[in-house]
Scaffold this active site. Structure first.
Site: not given
Ligand code: NAD
Length: 455
Positions: A229-230, A263, A358
């Site tokens: 979910e990105l 998001c 974004e």
């Molecule tokens: P992020 O990708 O920086 O981090 C997400 C998670 O991934 C964190 O727990 C982080 O520690 C982990 N992570 C980081 N590097 C990793 C790796 N190499 N391997 C495995 N895990 C790793 O994102 P964020 O800043 O936490 O969240 C913001 C993003 O999330 C925005 O793009 C937003 O749109 C999206 N988002 C999407 C939804 C949805 O439902 N589609 C909901 C909420 C947020």
């Protein structure tokens, strides 16, 4: 074990330090979860549901403290932290109401000799790597249906919402979920990477496209069920027959609620030329009414940017847009307390990062269009596809536009909305898979096909 330092993004001050996991502790937790999962799956559904109901009751009792913790570590305005927790209660009620029916074994054929059935069995051990922006929502969208359907869960909250993640785990354990069935993994990206390397049966990720793509690449050859979910670049189109003031009030909120860090924030607005000036004037008026400041104050609408690095992204998007001819109507600057002034730009176009990538902050571009056809083409000119909306009193027109737009969720005269009854999913680089709705319960199971012939 190592240490994770937790900061308040609004003050920059350290809140606390907590013990964090490392590769060895994550591996040990994955192993104990594997051992514990069959007994949890064999526990009657009524008992698993009772755990979730007790968890819900605890959230109600502790709501004010939970909201304060979430606001302290993420900078989310306190009123919105309360809203998230209250909204969670409805999601829990939905999961509890639907868990049994949506996973009951179905007899799909029976002719006396042959019977065919579909059984929903748990995936097994699933990992949940989570985001910080709605930590209760995105964590519980996975954890609760996964537990209800008999899975063990390895849960890694975001390093920017760790105290909330620890609280979710504590309340579930106090509600009766065994420690080994819900195992908390604390840390940053390296702990997420360690988690994805374990023997798991599903990985449910919420976060950025960049991280999601890395995870997809690592898991590809391993045939592990993967949901991502990105992010998004969610568009809305305001038609010439819409009420510009009503649309502006709704869309300013949709763009800037949660400091624009949703998001499904409205990230691009297209307005028909006939109502453009009236819409923009009303939009800017609404934005000027948003109070920026201390997230702990009830009156604050725009809080802190949670990750300081995102301020650089916002600065760069505004500078790029202005350099390419955009007009800044308000905002465009950083303010004290790691905040960014709510920002509105017009004269924007798709050569600008502002309209393509974004923003994840209180920044919006509003573009003038001449027709529905032009609006649809611009809405679809994106690699993302999370949500999209239309404002018009004409339902047939709205349906005609939205039918052509590539998005997981579409909105008529509303925006930035999630319902537990509807699937939450993205197209394109907004991800694969879904949460919520009855499909979002079944997704934590695999269908087992039974072919039964009477001897
Ligand atoms: P992020 O990708 O920086 O981090 C997400 C998670 O991934 C964190 O727990 C982080 O520690 C982990 N992570 C980081 N590097 C990793 C790796 N190499 N391997 C495995 N895990 C790793 O994102 P964020 O800043 O936490 O969240 C913001 C993003 O999330 C925005 O793009 C937003 O749109 C999206 N988002 C999407 C939804 C949805 O439902 N589609 C909901 C909420 C947020």
């Amino acid at each position: 074990m190592t240490t994770l330092v937790i900061h308040n993004p609004a003050t920059g001050l350290q809140i606390t330090q907590v013990s964090a996991d490392d590769a060895a502790s994550v591996a040990a937790k994955a192993q104990t979860a594997r051992t514990a999962q069959p007994a949890w799956a064999a526990t009657p559904l009524a008992q698993r549901m009772a755990c979730v109901a007790r968890f819900r009751a605890a959230v109600v009792v502790e709501l004010e403290a939970l909201a304060a913790t979430m606001t302290a570590e993420t900078g989310k305005p306190i009123s919105m932290s309360r809203n998230e927790l209250n909204g969670l209660l409805g999601r829990i009620d939905f999961f509890l109401a639907e868990a049994e029916a949506s996973t009951a074994t179905q007899t799909v054929f029976a002719d006396g000799g042959m019977t065919e059935q579909i059984q929903h069995i748990p995936l097994g051990v699933v990992a949940n790597i989570s985001a910080w922006n709605y930590p209760w929502f995105v964590g519980c969208n996975v954890i609760l249906p996964a537990l209800l359907t008999g899975n063990a869960v390895l849960y890694k909250p975001s390093e920017f919402a760790t105290l909330t993640g620890m609280t979710i785990a504590r309340l579930l354990h106090e509600a009766g979920v065994p420690q080994d069935v819900l195992a908390l993994c604390v840390g940053g990206g390296e702990v997420g990477a360690a988690l994805q390397a374990q023997r798991i049966d599903g990985l449910f990720f919420t976060g950025s496209y960049a991280t999601g793509a890395k995870i997809a690449q690592a898991l590809g050859p391993r045939m592990v069920k993967l949901q991502l979910e990105l992010g998004g670049k969610d568009p809305t189109y305001v038609c010439d027959d819409a009420n510009p003031a009503t649309a502006a009030a709704s869309l300013a909120d949709g763009a800037m609620y949660n400091t624009g860090q949703s998001c499904c924030s409205v990230e691009r607005i297209y307005v028909h030329e006939k109502v453009f000036d009236a819409f923009v004037a009303a939009f800017v008026d609404t934005v000027h009414s948003f109070k920026v400041g201390d997230p702990m104050l009830d009156s604050t609408y725009i809080g802190a940017i949670t990750r300081a690095a995102q301020l650089d992204v916002l600065d760069a998007q505004v500078a790029d847009a202005v350099a390419k001819g955009a007009k800044l109507l308000t905002g465009g600057t950083r303010l004290p307390g790691n905040t960014f002034a709510p920002t509105v730009l017009v004269n924007v176009n798709h050569s600008m990062d502002l309209m393509r990538e974004e923003s994840f902050g209180p920044v919006i571009g509003i573009q003038k269009v001449a027709s529905d056809t032009e609006a649809v083409a611009l809405m679809n000119d994106t690699r993302y596809g999370l949500t999209a909306g239309v404002f018009t009193p004409n339902e047939a027109r709205a349906r005609a536009v939205l039918a052509q737009v590539n998005a997981g969720s579409v909105y008529w005269n509303c925006c930035d909305r999630v319902s537990p009854r509807l699937p939450w999913s993205g197209h394109g680089d907004s991800g694969v898979g879904l949460t919520l709705s009855t499909y979002g319960i079944q997704t934590f199971t695999r269908p087992k096909a039974w072919h039964l012939r009477q001897a």
